[in-house]
Design a protein around this motif. Sequence first.
Motif, PDB file in Angstrom:
ATOM      1  N   ARG A 157       2.742  15.606  -0.317  1.00 61.04           N
ATOM      2  CA  ARG A 157       3.353  14.274  -0.459  1.00 61.04           C
ATOM      3  C   ARG A 157       2.986  13.746  -1.842  1.00 61.04           C
ATOM      4  O   ARG A 157       1.816  13.516  -2.121  1.00 61.04           O
ATOM      5  CB  ARG A 157       2.843  13.322   0.622  1.00 61.04           C
ATOM      6  N   VAL A 158       3.969  13.555  -2.665  1.00 64.38           N
ATOM      7  CA  VAL A 158       3.741  13.222  -4.073  1.00 64.38           C
ATOM      8  C   VAL A 158       4.286  11.832  -4.383  1.00 64.38           C
ATOM      9  O   VAL A 158       5.361  11.466  -3.911  1.00 64.38           O
ATOM     10  CB  VAL A 158       4.443  14.257  -4.994  1.00 64.38           C
ATOM     11  N   ILE A 159       3.531  11.065  -5.142  1.00 62.63           N
ATOM     12  CA  ILE A 159       4.078   9.860  -5.764  1.00 62.63           C
ATOM     13  C   ILE A 159       4.065  10.095  -7.262  1.00 62.63           C
ATOM     14  O   ILE A 159       3.030  10.459  -7.834  1.00 62.63           O
ATOM     15  CB  ILE A 159       3.273   8.601  -5.407  1.00 62.63           C
ATOM     16  N   LEU A 160       5.218   9.927  -7.884  1.00 63.95           N
ATOM     17  CA  LEU A 160       5.340  10.073  -9.337  1.00 63.95           C
ATOM     18  C   LEU A 160       5.556   8.677  -9.912  1.00 63.95           C
ATOM     19  O   LEU A 160       6.590   8.056  -9.683  1.00 63.95           O
ATOM     20  CB  LEU A 160       6.514  10.995  -9.670  1.00 63.95           C
ATOM     21  N   ALA A 161       4.537   8.160 -10.599  1.00 63.56           N
ATOM     22  CA  ALA A 161       4.602   6.800 -11.141  1.00 63.56           C
ATOM     23  C   ALA A 161       4.894   6.847 -12.629  1.00 63.56           C
ATOM     24  O   ALA A 161       4.214   7.551 -13.377  1.00 63.56           O
ATOM     25  CB  ALA A 161       3.293   6.068 -10.882  1.00 63.56           C
ATOM     26  N   TRP A 169       0.849  -1.190   0.000  1.00 67.17           N
ATOM     27  CA  TRP A 169       0.000   0.000   0.000  1.00 67.17           C
ATOM     28  C   TRP A 169       0.878   1.231   0.000  1.00 67.17           C
ATOM     29  O   TRP A 169       1.967   1.218   0.580  1.00 67.17           O
ATOM     30  CB  TRP A 169      -0.855   0.036   1.275  1.00 67.17           C
ATOM     31  N   ALA A 170       0.383   2.291  -0.599  1.00 69.74           N
ATOM     32  CA  ALA A 170       1.059   3.575  -0.476  1.00 69.74           C
ATOM     33  C   ALA A 170      -0.005   4.662  -0.377  1.00 69.74           C
ATOM     34  O   ALA A 170      -1.105   4.511  -0.917  1.00 69.74           O
ATOM     35  CB  ALA A 170       1.956   3.826  -1.676  1.00 69.74           C
ATOM     36  N   HIS A 171       0.313   5.701   0.329  1.00 66.94           N
ATOM     37  CA  HIS A 171      -0.627   6.811   0.519  1.00 66.94           C
ATOM     38  C   HIS A 171       0.074   8.114   0.144  1.00 66.94           C
ATOM     39  O   HIS A 171       1.261   8.280   0.423  1.00 66.94           O
ATOM     40  CB  HIS A 171      -1.089   6.881   1.978  1.00 66.94           C
ATOM     41  N   ILE A 173      -2.454   2.374  -4.353  1.00 61.72           N
ATOM     42  CA  ILE A 173      -2.026   3.716  -3.977  1.00 61.72           C
ATOM     43  C   ILE A 173      -3.269   4.539  -3.661  1.00 61.72           C
ATOM     44  O   ILE A 173      -4.167   4.663  -4.493  1.00 61.72           O
ATOM     45  CB  ILE A 173      -1.222   4.378  -5.121  1.00 61.72           C
ATOM     46  N   VAL A 174      -3.318   5.046  -2.444  1.00 63.86           N
ATOM     47  CA  VAL A 174      -4.458   5.867  -2.034  1.00 63.86           C
ATOM     48  C   VAL A 174      -4.038   7.321  -2.149  1.00 63.86           C
ATOM     49  O   VAL A 174      -3.103   7.755  -1.470  1.00 63.86           O
ATOM     50  CB  VAL A 174      -4.882   5.541  -0.591  1.00 63.86           C
ATOM     51  N   ALA A 175      -4.686   8.029  -3.035  1.00 57.85           N
ATOM     52  CA  ALA A 175      -4.278   9.403  -3.325  1.00 57.85           C
ATOM     53  C   ALA A 175      -5.457  10.341  -3.147  1.00 57.85           C
ATOM     54  O   ALA A 175      -6.553  10.069  -3.618  1.00 57.85           O
ATOM     55  CB  ALA A 175      -3.755   9.501  -4.759  1.00 57.85           C
ATOM     56  N   ARG A 176      -5.186  11.442  -2.452  1.00 57.55           N
ATOM     57  CA  ARG A 176      -6.232  12.448  -2.298  1.00 57.55           C
ATOM     58  C   ARG A 176      -6.596  13.026  -3.664  1.00 57.55           C
ATOM     59  O   ARG A 176      -7.759  13.206  -3.992  1.00 57.55           O
ATOM     60  CB  ARG A 176      -5.676  13.521  -1.368  1.00 57.55           C
ATOM     61  N   GLY A 210      -4.669   1.183  -8.724  1.00 57.52           N
ATOM     62  CA  GLY A 210      -3.894  -0.055  -8.819  1.00 57.52           C
ATOM     63  C   GLY A 210      -2.673   0.201  -9.680  1.00 57.52           C
ATOM     64  O   GLY A 210      -2.763   0.844 -10.722  1.00 57.52           O
ATOM     65  N   ALA A 211      -1.526  -0.280  -9.240  1.00 57.58           N
ATOM     66  CA  ALA A 211      -0.301  -0.092 -10.016  1.00 57.58           C
ATOM     67  C   ALA A 211       0.553  -1.346  -9.920  1.00 57.58           C
ATOM     68  O   ALA A 211       0.536  -2.035  -8.903  1.00 57.58           O
ATOM     69  CB  ALA A 211       0.484   1.114  -9.504  1.00 57.58           C
TER      70      ALA A 211
END
Lengths: 104, 1020
Positions: free
Chosen positions: B228-232, B201-203, B313-316, B289-290
């Motif tokens: 907080r950023v996730i760059l996929a 999991w990632a948030h 990945i749970v993203a606002r 989903g990733a």
Amino acid sequence: MRIACPFCGERELGEFTYLGDAAPKRPSAFAADGAEQPDAQDLFFDYVYLRDNIAGDMDERWYHGGGCRSWLTVTRNTTTHEIKAVGAAPGAGAQKPAKAGATS
Amino acid sequence: MSGTRTGRISGDAAPLAFNDNPAADARQPRSVPAGTQSHRLSSGGQIDRKQPLGFTFDGKKMVGFAGDTLASALVANGVKLVGRSFKYHRPRGILTAGAEEPNALVELRSGARREPNTRATTAELYDGLAAQSQNRWPSLRHDVMAVNSLFSPIFVAGFYYKTFMWPAKLWEKLYEPAIRRAAGLGKASGEADPDHYEKAWAHCDVLVVGSGPAGLAAALAAGRAGARVILAEEDNRLGGRLLSENGEIDGKPLAEWLAGAQREIAALANIRVMTRTAVFGVYDGGTYGALERVNDHIAVPPAHQPRQRLWRIVARRAVVAAGAIERPLVFPGNDRPGVMMASAVRSYINRFAAMPGRRVALFTNNDDGWRTAEAVQRAGGTVAAVIDSRGVVPEGCRGLNLRLLGGVVSEVNGGVDGVRSIVVRDAGGRTQQIEADCLAMSGGWNPNVALSSFHRGRPVWRDDIAAFAPGQCPPGMVMVGAAGGDFSLAACLREGHAAGVDAAKDSGAKGKAGAAAQGEDEGFAIKPLWHVEGGKAFVDFQHDVTASDVKLAQREGFESVEHLKRYTTLGMATDQGKLSNVNGLALMAEATGRNIADTGTTIYRPPYAPVAIGALAGHHRDENFHAWRLTPSHHWAAARGAMFVDTGLWKRAQWYPIAGEKDWLESVTREVLAVRNGVGFCDVSTLGKVDVRGPDAGTFLDRLYINTFSSLAVGKARYGLMLREDGLVYDDGTTSRLAEDHYFLTTTTAKAGPAMQHLEYCRQVLWPELDVQLTSVTDQWAQFSIAGPNTRDLLKNLCDPAEDLSNEGFPFMGVREVSLRGGMRARLYRISFSGEMAFEIGVPARYGEAMAENLMRAGAEFGVTPYGTEALGVMRIEKGHVAGPELSGTTTADDLGLGKMMSKKKDYIGRAMAGREALVAPDRQVVVGIKPVNKANRLRSGAHVIPRGAAPGPDTDQGYLTSVCYSPMLGHWIALALVERGRERHGEIVRAYDPLRGEDMEVEITSPVFYDPEGGRQRG
Ligand SMILES: [Zn+2]
């Protein structure tokens, strides 16, 4: 889907179990005076089987079995899955009993 | 995406030489054999020429460089033919440079690690990589199934449906296997996958999907602001189309700007970069989903590392900058090896320094395609001609020395070795032949709208770009840049930045996002060209769907896009129509006289890219398929050699074989006799256990059970039965009253979880006014049943001598806490499931193993015997006690012979509905006993009960055998059964008919209680 449990915070769907429409209220087999309810079977038939097929906002019962074991009332849009509100059942997490006939 | 169109040539514009003579190039590593990489440029690209990597394709040894994909290495080695098509086995070459590749599908690796249908365009090259082409026999060049192509007039759309219609029953056995052999993709290894996969999991506040100019701008803006950023990024490096194009951002060459952006991202601790990670699905509540391909780029994952990792990945908020996919043109011969997407030609030249052809022709209907001509010229190649169906040179390209031909490509000549020449037809029908070894095509760009459409968002047709742009996005998502339909570099940077700022603000980040980077605002002009008549023109390359198949579907009435898809299989291959869908829709629109917007698209569903089942399963395979629960005495039982059975998640001791016993029946019979003649014990901790406390506990239980518990004396236990609200039996078990306001309730093993949920529902929702609390204590107590005539003697050895265990001091159904020798406290319940003199003893779970050992010691002098669930089952059947097979969800209390327990004085769950007509009908099937007339016969559970002389069938079926065992006490097989009007029929001879095993025997209906019907033994 994620549900914000009033006791545990926002949690993932897998922690919850769905029951269904929160609207039906359990009738009693007995009337207020203690006599048997003559139409009890009909009342219970409605309660057990008859459901509205709501497209839109619906109050539903969900159980947080993977968390605090509270029963929740979740207002969910059945067409978009948007969750508008989450409340606890009247007896959930209570230290003291709710008053008789409490509903949510 | 095509964000970097420019008329200028930036940086070092010196033409690059072909690497025809590698030995002459000083930078060429010595380890690379001469003569390979014939199409590799001698400089440029993002490959490391100091790191040569050896690989094989269909066994042939070749060399590529670090930074290559398998596809770019094949291009560099001059390989044109990479596969055969699905249906016609036509030769196919590499078409794209990305995840949308329909042709270059290979089997990667060998043995148990063999992986079919891997896209060569996304497979990173590693040293020792072994790839095989697919769907050909005996070899790629000489494929016998290519004769399918000769029969292509009959292999049209709907062919399978029409030809193999009747007889339908042959479909599974004959047609489908035959079709799959002839028309197929790669083969799975058939062996267990030796690698492992994990889930995580990632948030984050902001998920950015894609790292082209728009994605980078979004990540930088949100990251600088403090979100907080996730760059996929699906690729192994950041940059998207920036890696494949020429141009400038903020006055710097793209590569230089990209390097700076990456440095800044690396310095921001709040940005998490996930490369090799494809976001494939959008789910409710901002969950994405990733799939991270952790170790797909090496031969074997390092020890303890997964091959792939499935992320949720749970993203606002999400900023999707997934780019656009270039669309093929549909013209005769467009599937020949050597015909390639124009953007892919640029990728191979600019990113991989690999030249798809020496003499390249370009066929386009839009401005963007022209950039490929520039790229070819800059790399030292020859542009044979630019065929633009619009017939004009775009403004930005007027300075280029290119030969423009207005018209279309109407024929492609060539074979397995690629394109040799093309035929160009002008508006007047005049044709001319042009020599070329590569044809680049550009039919425009389709914004990658998939992620916007998974929540039934419908893409919207835009005439200006001749493509579908995103419609309503799922909540929290925005699509920017080329994915949003805005192709220019300036728009990508501007929109990405704005979306990053907005998303960061929404998550409460307050930092400064800085200014948006600046790029060129080049235009994009297109005039659709959907189809060139004249021969086999492919729409769906992977499924071999041609333009005429689409028209045939329309003629046969399959006009809806969903029908078109299923009838022609267009868009149903592993590429899911990434290249073909829009062309198919356009052709259907043309055929039906509608416009494309009215024709609409099919529904998009996840996953966007293929996801291996192994990744979805993660660690949930083999013995870890589900969690297990072990009883408190499990290890003790295992050490004694117990056989275990899965009961829900539990592993329970089924029997304890001893040396010399020939089968389970011998062991179980010994265990039953040992209990009935001496003493034995069994771990029953798996039963659900609930502590019920509070002043209203008795009232609560009265409403739950059909019988009454408020009247139960403290220190006593009682058997209870619960119904469902619909009046059928739910669960049973004994409940003890430990104090005025304290009960200890037990459920069956199977219902432990659901019953707890049901109890909580009753307490919290139905009767919140009751002052009662529930605690599940199933895992807290180790509980053993001790049964047999010597039980009391064993307990005397176990308990403090002061404890009175006599019939008077501890009567049947009595319950109390006792002291054991040594001072430990335990709960003792005098209840019996076996029908013998029996107690259950409960101690804290951590003493479970010690208790098993103590029971062995205390009972040693009486030959105490541990017994398993089989002996437990035999003894309960001998006693006629109902269990799971009888509590089947279709039986009433009265069916089970327990109707008298139903209280008339109170309401309880199921009371009203239990009175329904059909539930009290006199002809219901009720529990009886069954004995074989011939005592040597073995009974089988599931056998149907039918009258003697009747033909078996639904009309004569009167019930079935629910529980069957060999009774050691009676010396023959016995059963419990549900039989119509069974209670009136004791003594009647009927048949047990078992068509599954071909058995039919006479049996006698009896009382369900076979052993000690008076119950004297358990009360003694
Ligand atoms: Zn909770």
